[in-house]
Design a protein around this motif. Structure first.
Motif, PDB file in Angstrom:
ATOM      1  N   TRP A 132       0.808  -1.223   0.000  1.00  0.00           N
ATOM      2  CA  TRP A 132       0.000   0.000   0.000  1.00  0.00           C
ATOM      3  C   TRP A 132       0.836   1.267   0.000  1.00  0.00           C
ATOM      4  O   TRP A 132       0.384   2.304  -0.514  1.00  0.00           O
ATOM      5  N   SER A 133       2.046   1.217   0.529  1.00  0.00           N
ATOM      6  CA  SER A 133       2.906   2.408   0.493  1.00  0.00           C
ATOM      7  C   SER A 133       3.328   2.722  -0.944  1.00  0.00           C
ATOM      8  O   SER A 133       3.699   3.851  -1.260  1.00  0.00           O
ATOM      9  N   ARG A 134       3.225   1.725  -1.829  1.00  0.00           N
ATOM     10  CA  ARG A 134       3.522   1.936  -3.242  1.00  0.00           C
ATOM     11  C   ARG A 134       2.245   2.182  -4.049  1.00  0.00           C
ATOM     12  O   ARG A 134       2.176   3.111  -4.857  1.00  0.00           O
ATOM     13  N   VAL A 135       1.212   1.369  -3.808  1.00  0.00           N
ATOM     14  CA  VAL A 135       0.005   1.414  -4.622  1.00  0.00           C
ATOM     15  C   VAL A 135      -0.831   2.668  -4.364  1.00  0.00           C
ATOM     16  O   VAL A 135      -1.340   3.296  -5.312  1.00  0.00           O
ATOM     17  N   LEU A 136      -0.990   3.045  -3.106  1.00  0.00           N
ATOM     18  CA  LEU A 136      -1.878   4.166  -2.803  1.00  0.00           C
ATOM     19  C   LEU A 136      -1.388   5.479  -3.413  1.00  0.00           C
ATOM     20  O   LEU A 136      -2.193   6.198  -4.032  1.00  0.00           O
ATOM     21  N   PRO A 137      -0.102   5.828  -3.311  1.00  0.00           N
ATOM     22  CA  PRO A 137       0.358   7.047  -3.988  1.00  0.00           C
ATOM     23  C   PRO A 137       0.254   6.945  -5.506  1.00  0.00           C
ATOM     24  O   PRO A 137      -0.114   7.918  -6.170  1.00  0.00           O
ATOM     25  N   GLU A 138       0.565   5.770  -6.062  1.00  0.00           N
ATOM     26  CA  GLU A 138       0.528   5.595  -7.514  1.00  0.00           C
ATOM     27  C   GLU A 138      -0.884   5.727  -8.070  1.00  0.00           C
ATOM     28  O   GLU A 138      -1.110   6.368  -9.092  1.00  0.00           O
ATOM     29  N   GLN A 139      -1.856   5.123  -7.406  1.00  0.00           N
ATOM     30  CA  GLN A 139      -3.201   5.049  -7.958  1.00  0.00           C
ATOM     31  C   GLN A 139      -4.162   6.111  -7.429  1.00  0.00           C
ATOM     32  O   GLN A 139      -5.174   6.393  -8.062  1.00  0.00           O
ATOM     33  N   ALA A 140      -3.844   6.690  -6.270  1.00  0.00           N
ATOM     34  CA  ALA A 140      -4.774   7.663  -5.690  1.00  0.00           C
ATOM     35  C   ALA A 140      -4.108   8.978  -5.306  1.00  0.00           C
ATOM     36  O   ALA A 140      -4.794   9.912  -4.900  1.00  0.00           O
ATOM     37  N   GLY A 141      -2.781   9.042  -5.409  1.00  0.00           N
ATOM     38  CA  GLY A 141      -2.076  10.261  -5.034  1.00  0.00           C
ATOM     39  C   GLY A 141      -2.135  10.553  -3.559  1.00  0.00           C
ATOM     40  O   GLY A 141      -2.010  11.705  -3.124  1.00  0.00           O
ATOM     41  N   VAL A 142      -2.320   9.522  -2.746  1.00  0.00           N
ATOM     42  CA  VAL A 142      -2.425   9.667  -1.292  1.00  0.00           C
ATOM     43  C   VAL A 142      -1.269   8.923  -0.627  1.00  0.00           C
ATOM     44  O   VAL A 142      -0.980   7.777  -0.971  1.00  0.00           O
ATOM     45  N   LYS A 143      -0.615   9.585   0.321  1.00  0.00           N
ATOM     46  CA  LYS A 143       0.478   8.943   1.054  1.00  0.00           C
ATOM     47  C   LYS A 143      -0.082   7.911   2.017  1.00  0.00           C
ATOM     48  O   LYS A 143      -1.074   8.156   2.706  1.00  0.00           O
ATOM     49  N   TYR A 144       0.541   6.760   2.046  1.00  0.00           N
ATOM     50  CA  TYR A 144       0.094   5.702   2.946  1.00  0.00           C
ATOM     51  C   TYR A 144       0.804   5.811   4.284  1.00  0.00           C
ATOM     52  O   TYR A 144       2.024   5.923   4.343  1.00  0.00           O
ATOM     53  N   THR A 145       0.042   5.810   5.357  1.00  0.00           N
ATOM     54  CA  THR A 145       0.603   5.747   6.701  1.00  0.00           C
ATOM     55  C   THR A 145       0.212   4.411   7.310  1.00  0.00           C
ATOM     56  O   THR A 145      -0.945   3.988   7.228  1.00  0.00           O
TER      57      THR A 145
ATOM     58  N   ASN B 246     -10.132   4.624   5.170  1.00  0.00           N
ATOM     59  CA  ASN B 246     -10.027   5.742   6.106  1.00  0.00           C
ATOM     60  C   ASN B 246      -9.098   6.821   5.567  1.00  0.00           C
ATOM     61  O   ASN B 246      -9.402   8.012   5.615  1.00  0.00           O
ATOM     62  N   LEU B 247      -7.956   6.407   5.014  1.00  0.00           N
ATOM     63  CA  LEU B 247      -6.996   7.356   4.458  1.00  0.00           C
ATOM     64  C   LEU B 247      -7.569   8.082   3.239  1.00  0.00           C
ATOM     65  O   LEU B 247      -7.239   9.247   2.987  1.00  0.00           O
ATOM     66  N   LEU B 248      -8.433   7.400   2.503  1.00  0.00           N
ATOM     67  CA  LEU B 248      -9.054   7.994   1.318  1.00  0.00           C
ATOM     68  C   LEU B 248     -10.259   8.868   1.669  1.00  0.00           C
ATOM     69  O   LEU B 248     -10.831   9.517   0.793  1.00  0.00           O
ATOM     70  N   GLY B 249     -10.657   8.872   2.929  1.00  0.00           N
ATOM     71  CA  GLY B 249     -11.806   9.660   3.360  1.00  0.00           C
ATOM     72  C   GLY B 249     -13.133   8.963   3.158  1.00  0.00           C
ATOM     73  O   GLY B 249     -14.194   9.528   3.456  1.00  0.00           O
ATOM     74  N   ILE B 250     -13.103   7.730   2.665  1.00  0.00           N
ATOM     75  CA  ILE B 250     -14.327   6.990   2.369  1.00  0.00           C
ATOM     76  C   ILE B 250     -15.032   6.560   3.651  1.00  0.00           C
ATOM     77  O   ILE B 250     -16.255   6.678   3.778  1.00  0.00           O
ATOM     78  N   LEU B 251     -14.266   6.088   4.618  1.00  0.00           N
ATOM     79  CA  LEU B 251     -14.867   5.538   5.832  1.00  0.00           C
ATOM     80  C   LEU B 251     -15.639   6.603   6.602  1.00  0.00           C
ATOM     81  O   LEU B 251     -16.755   6.354   7.074  1.00  0.00           O
ATOM     82  N   GLY B 252     -15.064   7.787   6.719  1.00  0.00           N
ATOM     83  CA  GLY B 252     -15.755   8.868   7.414  1.00  0.00           C
ATOM     84  C   GLY B 252     -17.044   9.253   6.725  1.00  0.00           C
ATOM     85  O   GLY B 252     -18.076   9.508   7.373  1.00  0.00           O
ATOM     86  N   GLN B 253     -17.033   9.285   5.393  1.00  0.00           N
ATOM     87  CA  GLN B 253     -18.224   9.640   4.632  1.00  0.00           C
ATOM     88  C   GLN B 253     -19.329   8.600   4.807  1.00  0.00           C
ATOM     89  O   GLN B 253     -20.511   8.944   4.960  1.00  0.00           O
ATOM     90  N   THR B 254     -18.957   7.333   4.793  1.00  0.00           N
ATOM     91  CA  THR B 254     -19.972   6.287   4.908  1.00  0.00           C
ATOM     92  C   THR B 254     -20.567   6.244   6.310  1.00  0.00           C
ATOM     93  O   THR B 254     -21.769   6.024   6.472  1.00  0.00           O
ATOM     94  N   MET B 255     -19.735   6.450   7.325  1.00  0.00           N
ATOM     95  CA  MET B 255     -20.249   6.455   8.691  1.00  0.00           C
ATOM     96  C   MET B 255     -21.230   7.610   8.892  1.00  0.00           C
ATOM     97  O   MET B 255     -22.275   7.455   9.532  1.00  0.00           O
ATOM     98  N   LYS B 256     -20.915   8.766   8.336  1.00  0.00           N
ATOM     99  CA  LYS B 256     -21.810   9.926   8.440  1.00  0.00           C
ATOM    100  C   LYS B 256     -23.108   9.663   7.681  1.00  0.00           C
ATOM    101  O   LYS B 256     -24.204   9.972   8.170  1.00  0.00           O
ATOM    102  N   ALA B 257     -22.992   9.089   6.491  1.00  0.00           N
ATOM    103  CA  ALA B 257     -24.180   8.801   5.682  1.00  0.00           C
ATOM    104  C   ALA B 257     -25.093   7.809   6.372  1.00  0.00           C
ATOM    105  O   ALA B 257     -26.330   7.933   6.322  1.00  0.00           O
TER     106      ALA B 257
END
Length: 282
Positions: free
Chosen positions: A86-99, A168-179
């Protein structure tokens, strides 16, 4: 799955030897928290284990068995694989740094930033502290009571929970929990299913990318993972509990859907092919 002798993760916290608290020491409020955590984040396997374990309330430390030590090493290696992928795939495919998330191994009952949780609720991810929680005895339950044994089946479980961390890093989890909090129960369940199926798809991406990067998958491994996905389908769990499957009550997805989305992630290796929300009409 080839895992012995490979690098383990430094992000593992082992609480299994710190004493075991049973349900009797949790209390009513704690029990409600357990049910909430299982509903929102974990796999409710109480129909499989026939009730919540009321084990000892002893807080005495103990030495880990050789089997527990080996399962801990396995978990550490799988987590390390997810970190590298994920430290390689997430930046490559989503432009998000993996922690990296932390992974907590526990026995019986554990406290998390999402509340107290009991092993009967299955593994779960807590977005509040960005930690995966796992009682390694769950692997025994998978093998002995769910017909879903094998190293890669267990790896799939870890990868699924790490998939929630990616969400969670992509912001999806927070959106779904709120929805979910802003809609009716049936719609909330459908959102939950889409969330869980996407985590399955992300687990499939990990499996493909890990094999390409490390070459660790052996014949039969993918079948093990697909079988595990089927074993934790809502329809399968409801049937084992003696209940008729009710799709509107599903929170994690049917066995068929869980298998399908894991395989879709594995076949493509692409985040873009894991939009379970669009597929569900959201």
């Amino acid at each position: 799955m080839e895992w012995r002798g490979r690098r383990g993760s430094r992000n593992v916290e082992d609480r299994r030897g710190m004493g075991r608290a049973g349900a009797g020491g949790v209390g009513i409020v704690g029990m409600l928290a357990i049910l909430a955590v299982g509903y929102f984040f974990g796999i409710d396997i109480t129909p499989i284990v026939q009730g919540i374990d009321g084990g000892s309330q002893s807080g005495q430390s103990r030495e880990l068995t050789q089997e527990e030590k080996e399962s801990g090493q396995f978990v550490s290696v799988v987590l390390a694989d997810t970190e590298e992928v994920w430290s390689r795939v997430l930046p490559e495919q989503a432009g998000v740094k993996y922690t990296d998330p932390q992974l907590v191994m526990f026995s019986g009952v554990v406290n998390s930033a999402c509340g107290s949780a009991q092993s009967a609720m299955g593994p779960f991810y807590c977005p509040n502290d960005r930690k995966v929680y796992l009682d390694t005895d769950f692997f025994k339950i998978m093998s002995q009571k769910m017909g879903a044994g094998g190293d890669f089946a267990y790896a799939y479980v870890i990868a699924h929970e790490v998939g929630h961390h990616v969400q969670n890093l992509l912001g999806i989890l927070g959106q779904t929990m709120k929805a979910r909090q802003q809609t009716d129960e049936v719609t909330a369940n459908h959102i939950s299913v889409a969330t869980e199926l996407q985590a399955d798809c992300f687990a499939g991406i990990w499996a493909r990318q890990a094999n390409e990067q490390f070459g660790t998958i052996q014949p039969g491994d993918i079948e093990e993972a697909i079988n595990a996905a089927a074993a934790v389908g809502d329809d399968t769990l409801m049937t084992k509990a003696g209940r008729a499957p009710m799709p509107d009550a599903f929170t994690h997805g049917s066995s068929r859907d869980r298998m399908t989305w894991f395989k879709r992630g594995f076949d493509s290796g692409q985040l873009a092919n894991c939009d379970t929300f669009k597929a569900a009409g959201f």
